[in-house]
Design an enzyme around this catalytic site. Structure first.
Site, PDB file in Angstrom:
ATOM      1  CE  LYS A  84       6.614  -7.464 -89.793  1.00 26.00           C
ATOM      2  NZ  LYS A  84       5.395  -8.099 -89.828  1.00 26.00           N
TER       3      LYS A  84
ATOM      4  CG  HIS B  50      -0.481  -3.232 -86.765  1.00 19.99           C
ATOM      5  ND1 HIS B  50       0.795  -2.617 -86.554  1.00 19.99           N
ATOM      6  CD2 HIS B  50      -0.590  -3.223 -88.250  1.00 19.99           C
ATOM      7  CE1 HIS B  50       1.252  -2.178 -87.549  1.00 19.99           C
ATOM      8  NE2 HIS B  50       0.247  -2.352 -88.838  1.00 19.99           N
TER       9      HIS B  50
ATOM     10  N   GLY C 242       2.697   1.415 -86.858  1.00 26.69           N
ATOM     11  CA  GLY C 242       2.129   2.272 -87.706  1.00 26.69           C
ATOM     12  C   GLY C 242       2.491   3.652 -87.520  1.00 26.69           C
TER      13      GLY C 242
ATOM     14  CD  GLU D  47       4.415  -5.360 -82.252  1.00 24.73           C
ATOM     15  OE1 GLU D  47       4.700  -5.657 -83.413  1.00 24.73           O
ATOM     16  OE2 GLU D  47       3.855  -6.035 -81.664  1.00 24.73           O
TER      17      GLU D  47
END
Length: 448
Positions: A69, A197, A237, A271
């Site tokens: 995304k 996260h 992050g 991620e």
């Protein structure tokens, strides 16, 4: 060179060392000035190669899973796939995109915290088993639609700042993890790991210490239930700064060595999205309208006093319903640069920038200092690769920007030397000479 967002048959300009990003932007602006002033991106895909090398040097053996995304353009996905990076998908469309690149299901994670049952069934049908979960309702839904799913329990972290208080937060508590494990046992669903996260806006890196410690508690809890967990996902992050990357690594490495050593068999993944793509894309927009504040205040026929400094409002051909969509939820992390040359001593005026929708939400920059500009002038925004190049609105007949991909010879050589340049990817390259001159026959072109 084809450059539409929806065009899968893209091309990548292979630049001689004498050609620069500024040359490409100059030439594209020249082309658009003559063919129609449409907003466009220039994407330096070589920066993805550099970022991956940086990641391997600092963060290895933590494997990156890129959140689709963040930027789902075909050039980005194919380069990252060629680099051997995994993908974190939030919906069926993203899963289809990466599967079309030949990415194996083992390298895809379904990360949406609120999944549609039909899309869970699609993941089951295509062999995408690893997915995140943070509630018993979500777990039961997964159990009904994908009994072979392998879950990562998404745990909450204490990283809420003043800027984030209005954002939706996801993740379950340590106490509720026990309840979720009981539910998983009841429904026969595997739990294989933990995800957390931490936002890039979090300034306290100690949050990582608390999160990793909490993750270890969940792993210990899982042993009581007989789950064999082998994945720790430390989320995103990562801003793209090498310094921030090193700071995070400095904090987490000692804890990972103690709580999740190599011999434990736990694979640590992350991620990073913005990290890879933010600095790789530059956006060029055109001024389509201009207003002066004093025009509204003074009656017709009354001349403005010379001592009164005007305040300018500019409208550009892209906005929050397009490339600046992230502006609706966060601060813009880039400042506009004027493309045309102007004198160093030229006066600067208070200015604001707005998108083309004439909507009160479509403000891009509230207050900045710019020389006086004219309709038809161009503004350049750097660091526009993250959160700007996915599915975009068609509000007010919004026309999607073109994309021009490029890569330097040195980055191309690095890919070849590493043996990661596939034949399919290489077919998308074409040579761009160093003698880029506006109006020359060798000009960097939008022609296929």
């Amino acid at each position: 060179m084809k450059g539409f967002l929806e065009d899968a048959n893209y091309s990548i300009g292979l630049l001689d060392e004498g050609a620069t990003l500024a040359d490409i932007i100059d030439n594209c602006i020249y082309e658009h000035t003559h063919t129609g002033k449409r907003a466009f991106y220039v994407g330096d895909l070589g920066k993805l190669v550099k970022k991956n090398t940086q990641w391997q040097n600092v963060m290895a053996p933590i494997k990156p899973f890129y959140p689709v995304k963040c930027n789902s353009t075909p050039g980005v996905l194919e380069i990252l796939g060629t680099l051997g990076i995994g993908f974190a998908c939030s919906n069926k469309s993203e899963m289809v995109l990466v599967q079309d690149l030949g990415i194996s299901p083992e390298n895809i994670i379904y990360t949406s915290p609120c999944k549609q049952a039909s899309q869970i069934k699609y993941a089951a049908k295509t062999g995408i088993n690893i997915m995140t979960c943070d509630s018993d309702i979500e777990l039961k839904k997964i159990a009904r639609s994908h009994p072979n799913a392998k879950l990562l329990l998404h745990i909450a972290t204490e990283d809420i700042t003043a800027d984030e208080e209005m954002n939706m937060k996801f993740g379950t508590t340590l106490k509720n993890c026990r309840h979720l494990m009981e539910c998983a046992k009841e429904f026969g669903i595997q739990i294989v790991g933990v995800k957390f996260h931490i936002s890039s806006t979090c300034k306290d890196l100690q949050t990582y210490i608390h999160a990793i410690s909490d993750a270890r508690c969940v792993f210990d809890m899982a042993e009581e239930f007989g789950f064999k967990m082998n994945i720790l996902d430390i989320g995103g992050g990562f801003t793209g700064s090498e310094l921030q990357l090193e700071e995070v690594n400095h904090v987490i490495r000692p804890l990972l060595d103690v709580y999740f050593p190599k011999e434990s068999g736990v694979n640590v993944i992350a991620e990073p999205g913005c990290y890879y793509v933010s600095s790789a894309f530059t956006l060029a927009v055109n001024i389509i309208a201009k207003k002066t504040e004093c025009d509204k205040l003074l009656p017709s026929g009354v001349e403005q006093a010379r001592d009164d400094e005007p305040v300018f409002t500019y409208y550009i051909n892209d906005g929050v319903y397009g490339s600046f969509a992230s502006k609706l939820s966060e601060k813009l992390n880039t400042t506009p640069e004027v493309h045309k040359k102007y004198k160093e001593d030229e006066p600067l005026f208070t200015s604001s920038l707005w998108g083309p929708s004439c909507d009160e939400l479509d403000q891009i920059v509230e207050n900045c200092l710019l020389p006086e500009l004219s309709v038809g002038d161009w503004l350049i925004f750097a660091n526009m690769g993250s959160g700007t190049l996915g599915e975009q609105s068609t509000f007010n007949d919004y026309q999607r920007p073109l994309i021009y991909y490029m890569m330097s010879f040195s980055d191309w050589d690095e890919m070849q030397d590493a043996g990661i340049a596939s034949d399919t990817l290489m077919k998308n390259f074409f040579f761009v000479p160093s003698c880029i001159q506006l109006g020359s026959e060798d000009r960097f072109s939008t022609a296929a």
